[in-house]
Design a protein around this motif. Structure first.
Motif, short mmCIF file in Angstrom:
data_model
loop_
_atom_site.label_atom_id
_atom_site.label_comp_id
_atom_site.label_asym_id
_atom_site.label_seq_id
_atom_site.Cartn_x
_atom_site.Cartn_y
_atom_site.Cartn_z
N SER B 36 0.84 -1.34 0.30
CA SER B 36 0.00 0.03 0.00
C SER B 36 0.81 1.46 -0.13
O SER B 36 1.92 1.24 0.60
N LEU B 37 0.43 2.19 -0.68
CA LEU B 37 1.02 3.48 -0.69
C LEU B 37 0.42 4.55 0.48
O LEU B 37 0.74 5.69 0.02
N MET B 38 -0.08 3.84 1.22
CA MET B 38 -0.80 4.60 2.24
C MET B 38 -0.11 5.52 2.76
O MET B 38 -0.29 6.76 3.19
N GLU B 41 2.15 8.05 0.31
CA GLU B 41 1.60 9.41 0.04
C GLU B 41 1.26 10.33 0.91
O GLU B 41 0.84 11.49 0.48
N ALA B 672 -1.63 5.32 -12.72
CA ALA B 672 -3.03 5.37 -12.27
C ALA B 672 -3.08 6.30 -11.18
O ALA B 672 -2.42 6.43 -10.22
N THR B 673 -4.08 7.05 -11.00
CA THR B 673 -4.13 7.94 -10.10
C THR B 673 -5.40 7.78 -8.92
O THR B 673 -5.57 8.10 -8.19
N SER B 674 -5.87 6.28 -9.16
CA SER B 674 -6.89 5.85 -8.18
C SER B 674 -6.32 5.75 -6.85
O SER B 674 -5.03 5.37 -6.63
N SER B 675 -6.96 5.88 -5.58
CA SER B 675 -6.33 5.73 -4.36
C SER B 675 -7.32 4.65 -3.46
O SER B 675 -8.43 4.52 -3.78
N ARG B 676 -6.65 4.36 -2.53
CA ARG B 676 -7.33 3.19 -1.64
C ARG B 676 -8.38 3.96 -0.58
O ARG B 676 -9.28 3.28 -0.37
N ASN B 677 -7.82 5.21 -0.49
CA ASN B 677 -8.80 5.74 0.46
C ASN B 677 -9.47 6.91 -0.32
O ASN B 677 -9.15 8.07 -0.64
N PRO B 678 -11.08 6.45 -0.89
CA PRO B 678 -11.67 7.66 -1.74
C PRO B 678 -11.96 8.82 -0.69
O PRO B 678 -12.25 8.50 0.41
#
Lengths: 299, 678
Positions: B36-38, B41, B672-678
């Protein structure tokens, strides 16, 4: 009493056992072999008998009243009587598929879950399984007859895809009306507060929660030195970085996250056990048994 | 560094492309999977970290590649020093100084040396100069040097020589000297009277691009010259005296009218006659001296005019060989040898006397050569040949009717007749012009191929004989065999006008004369040779030593002619056996080529246009000769630096390709620019 041989609990060696049932039995037998005989007797509150204290017995089982009377140490033994329902909720999202060593987090979680289920079954518990990513994937309601099915399902499960941890936990809490033990095996990539609220909800339903936080050693350290592009295992997001320049900050964030999780889960009344995929499973088994024992006392 | 096409330098703007790409470069490594890039980021990453140039070696290689390509297309050129005027720049100058005979014309040589010194004196300190003296050969007197004193010293001792003029060899020598100065402004300065005759072969000389040729004409503005062009000398019998009759042919050239000249005849060093001659303005004037008693043996003849402005060509020497009279016995043939007899009877030196012998096998003991016309030779011929006599057997119709061997002495057998009427006659082919028999045709080998032959005998030649010429059908035409000290020649080549047209061809006369001369052992010797030739000494001369006209002693060196000496000066060369003194074994006269007497100059432009420069129009060399400054185009063509830059670019491309496909290289995927936490 010798401690259970580490070989039986070494994840690297366990990973070579393809049969999950065999693996679970090997772990539990190995674990139990190294434990106090009293553990075999179970941990029911129903007193069964006294026996002489042997070096290595759990000191908490010493009957001090008897000692006061006799100046000798005696251990209380109880009849096994759990009749508990243990639901093992396993995170099978893509992040669990990461592993820098011999095993991935998912493989470790699978070994852990199988071993805990086997242990629970041997204690007379009803065991069930729920795997989840964004949604619940497989659900096996707790039952005394579901162990093999559970192990079979676990063996066939593959990790991958994005996850919605909070939503999944909430849905897990709604699976059973009967209170029991919910064992959550996940890598906890979620905000501690959100996880805490989700566990609070489980507790409000009367469930006891044990959270096994599976961590890979590389996750704590941030691999790479020069220019490295990291790819999120679930979303595919790419992030080019220079790990060497950011490692200290990363470690701080990870440590803070772990501390926050510990605090929040404790505040929620749940047990939080952080497991490194490189360490043997005995500590996890100990923790589980202790948690189970505590629950039994409270009841 | 300047550029011929500076507009191409705008291509340097393309250097921004790899720079921008490298700045925007995302790490090309294979992406590192991470759970995860949590946390990552949450870390603030400074912009300049992400925009730092990565992979400096690859960037520099690409910048180098583009730069070299742009520079190559811009056609760079390098100029050393200031470009204002030729004298201000470093130069390499080769002086070609003509020292041929014509340069001895009154006043010419002084102007030559003055001009050479002036050219050397005008050179700058860093300029280099070489001195080459030439006539029909080129001699390097001084290689390229900055030492002006050495260059001036190389002029010392130079003087006109009794040689002809050939500029082409001198230009080639100059080209070779200029290889030592590839980047200097190169110039060849020709100091000469620029005789037109000396330009032979100049058009075939190629000089490197950028080399200028400049001519300094030092010949007289107006000139006049007379020369003894040729000598005719023969022995004549008057009553019971043998006299020597000499004629001299005098040619007049030039702008002014000729005047009276005095011609002196000198025989063996003693004046034998004087004539006052009024020269013709056009054509030649023949001076006939009164016949004088012919000296015994070889006679050195000299005809000298009173000196004029070019005195070196006012004297002509010649050698009249001994034994003027050659006797030839002609046996058989009837009327067929008519042309043969007439040709041999034409006056020449030596004169040939023919004795007809009507009876076969009758011989003349006084004849040096026996000619058997269509009859077999007698057996006693062998003795005659072994004693040094010569024999010629002309195989005609009668002999051709026989089959097989004619005589044991002849190394041939007859095999019938070849009739070439059907194919309009045969010709001569495979003529060995290096053989003395065909010496008159070495310069004109086509003269014999014009002969048409309709019928001739077929010969089979046995071992021990030498085929000197063949017909075009391969059959032998002239066969030679040495017998003792004598020579036996067998001819199937028709010498009459029935079986061919040879007697009607210009080649007939010199051939038949040379035939009997060679058979007699006395090949026709010219009365004089040119100074550019070598004199092959007689093979019978032991330990020869030659006295040159200036008294110098020469030892012959071996070459393709045998033992030979160079005839460097005009005059008489005397050969002795062992040491100088005593009886002269052989003597030869050498004269300057007659072309040196014609001082008509060529135009300077004509000289420059005759010289070609590599890859450039000759106009560049012509115009550069006047200004002395090399144009950018000429300089760039000469340097061709664009090849070096292109080679570097190609090398950089190879290295860049190798580097880019090695090590940490991969294909970047879209982020891609989607994130784990919207």
């Amino acid at each position: 009493m010798p401690v259970a041989p580490a070989a039986f609990l070494d994840p690297a060696l366990l990973a070579k056992i393809s049969d999950l049932a065999l693996l679970a039995r090997t772990v539990v037998d190995g674990f139990m072999h190294g434990q106090h005989r009293s553990m075999r007797k179970g941990s029911s509150l129903d007193f069964a008998e006294h026996r002489s204290y042997q070096p290595g017995d759990d000191l908490r089982r010493i009957d001090w009243r008897v000692y006061g009377r006799t100046d000798r140490f005696y251990i209380k033994e109880y009849d096994a009587d759990t009749n508990a329902s243990a639901l093992f909720a396993v995170d099978t999202s893509g992040s669990m598929n990461y592993g820098s060593g011999a095993v991935t987090k998912f493989a470790y979680a699978r070994m852990l879950t199988a071993s805990l289920a086997w242990l629970s079954q041997s204690q007379g518990d009803r065991v069930g399984l729920a795997t989840f990513t964004q949604e619940l994937v497989d659900v096996i309601p707790p039952s005394v007859r579901h162990l093999q099915r559970m192990l079979h399902t676990l063996a066939a499960t593959k990790s991958g895809g994005p996850s919605q941890l909070i939503t999944s936990i909430e849905k897990i809490g709604l699976l059973s009306q009967r209170a029991g033990i919910i064992v959550l095996v996940t890598d906890c990539y979620e905000k501690p507060e959100a996880l805490g609220r989700a566990v609070d909800a489980l507790r409000m339903h009367g469930h006891d929660c044990i959270v096994f936080h599976v961590v890979d050693p590389a996750e704590r350290e941030l691999p790479g030195d020069d220019d490295t592009t990291f790819e999120d295992a679930e979303t595919g997001t790419l992030l080019p970085l220079k790990p060497r320049a950011l490692r200290d900050q990363y470690r701080s964030l990870v440590s803070a996250h772990h501390v926050a999780l510990q605090a929040r889960f404790t505040a929620a009344g749940a047990d939080y056990v952080r497991l490194d995929t490189s360490e043997p499973l005995d500590r996890a088994l100990h923790a589980y048994l202790d948690a189970r024992l505590t629950r039994s006392r409270v009841r | 560094m300047n550029f011929l096409v500076p507009a191409f330098l705008a291509g340097l703007a393309a250097l921004a492309v790899p720079l921008v790409l490298h700045l925007r470069h995302r790490d090309r490594d294979k992406p590192q999977p991470f759970p995860s890039l949590m946390f990552l980021e949450q870390i603030t990453i400074r912009t300049e970290q992400r925009q730092r140039v990565s992979d400096w070696p690859l960037l520099l290689l690409r910048l180098l590649l583009l730069t070299m390509l742009v520079l190559a297309f811009a056609r760079p050129l390098f100029r050393s020093g200031a470009a204002a005027g030729a004298d201000a720049r470093s130069r390499a100058v080769v002086l070609l100084i003509d020292r041929s005979l014509s340069m001895g014309y009154e006043g010419t040589w002084k102007r030559t040396l003055d001009s050479a010194r002036a050219v050397i004196g005008r050179l700058n300190g860093n300029d280099r100069v070489a001195v080459v003296a030439f006539d029909d050969l080129a001699e390097t007197r001084q290689r390229l040097t900055t030492d002006k004193a050495a260059a001036t010293g190389a002029l010392t001792g130079l003087s006109p020589r009794a040689r002809g003029t050939r500029l082409a060899p001198a230009l080639r020598v100059a080209r070779q000297l200029l290889l030592d100065a590839p980047f200097a402004a190169a110039e060849i300065v020709v100091i000469s009277d620029l005789q037109r005759a000396g330009a032979v072969g100049v058009a075939g000389v190629e000089l490197p691009a950028g080399v200028t040729v400049r001519g300094i004409p030092v010949g007289p503005g107006t000139w006049t010259n007379s020369t003894v062009h040729a000598i005719d000398a023969k022995r004549v019998q008057q009553d019971d005296r043998l006299l020597l009759a000499v004629k001299a042919r005098i040619q007049h050239f030039g702008d002014s009218a000729p005047n009276e000249r005095t011609a002196r005849l000198i025989l063996n060093g003693r004046e034998a006659g004087v004539q006052v001659v009024a020269l013709n303005a056009i054509g030649e004037t023949v001076v006939t001296f009164e016949p004088v008693p012919a000296p015994e043996g070889t006679v050195a003849v000299q005809v000298a005019l009173t000196p004029d402005a070019l005195a070196a060509d006012d004297t002509l020497v010649a050698v009249v060989p001994r034994d003027d009279d050659l006797r030839v016995a002609l046996l058989g043939g009837g009327g067929e040898p008519l042309f043969f007899e007439r040709a041999l009877g034409i006056a020449g030196a030596p004169s040939i006397r023919i004795e007809r012998q009507n009876e076969p096998r009758s011989t003349s003991v006084e004849a040096a050569v026996r000619v058997y016309w269509d009859i077999p030779p007698e057996r006693s011929l062998q003795t005659f040949l072994e004693g040094g006599g010569g024999a010629v057997v002309v195989v005609g119709r009668r002999l051709a009717e026989r089959r097989g061997a004619i005589s044991p002495l002849l190394p041939v057998s007859l095999a019938g007749t070849a009739d070439r009427l059907a194919d309009r006659g045969g010709t001569l082919r495979d003529v060995r012009t290096e053989h003395p028999l065909f010496a008159p045709f070495r310069e004109v080998p086509d003269a014999l191929s014009a002969v048409r032959l309709f019928r001739y005998a077929r010969l089979d030649v046995s071992q021990g004989a030498d085929v000197l010429a063949r017909f075009d059908d391969g059959l032998p035409a002239v066969v030679e065999r040495r017998v003792g000290n004598g020579v036996l020649l067998i001819l199937t080549l028709p010498l009459d006008n029935r079986a061919g047209d040879f007697p009607l061809q210009p080649a007939f006369l010199p051939f038949v004369r040379q035939l009997v001369m060679h058979a007699s052992g006395r090949d026709a010797a010219p009365l004089w040779r040119a100074t550019s030739e070598r004199w092959a000494l007689p093979g019978t001369l032991t330990s020869p030593v030659v006295e040159a006209p200036d008294g110098a002693l020469l030892r012959p060196t071996a070459d393709s002619l045998g033992a030979a000496v160079p005839l460097n000066d005009a005059g008489l060369y005397r050969a002795y056996a062992g040491q100088v003194g005593g009886e002269t074994e052989a003597v030869v006269a050498a004269n300057v080529p007659r072309s040196e007497s014609v001082l008509t100059p060529m135009d300077t432009t004509e000289l420059l246009l005759g010289v070609r420069a590599d890859g450039s129009a000759t106009g560049d060399s012509v115009s550069s000769a006047t200004s002395g400054v090399q144009s950018d185009e000429v300089l760039e063509r000469r340097q061709s630096s664009w090849r070096l830059f292109l080679a570097i670019a190609l090398l950089a491309l190879v290295v860049e390709t190798w580097v880019a496909t090695r090590g940490r290289r991969g294909v970047a995927r879209r982020v891609a620019t989607s994130s784990r936490n919207p």
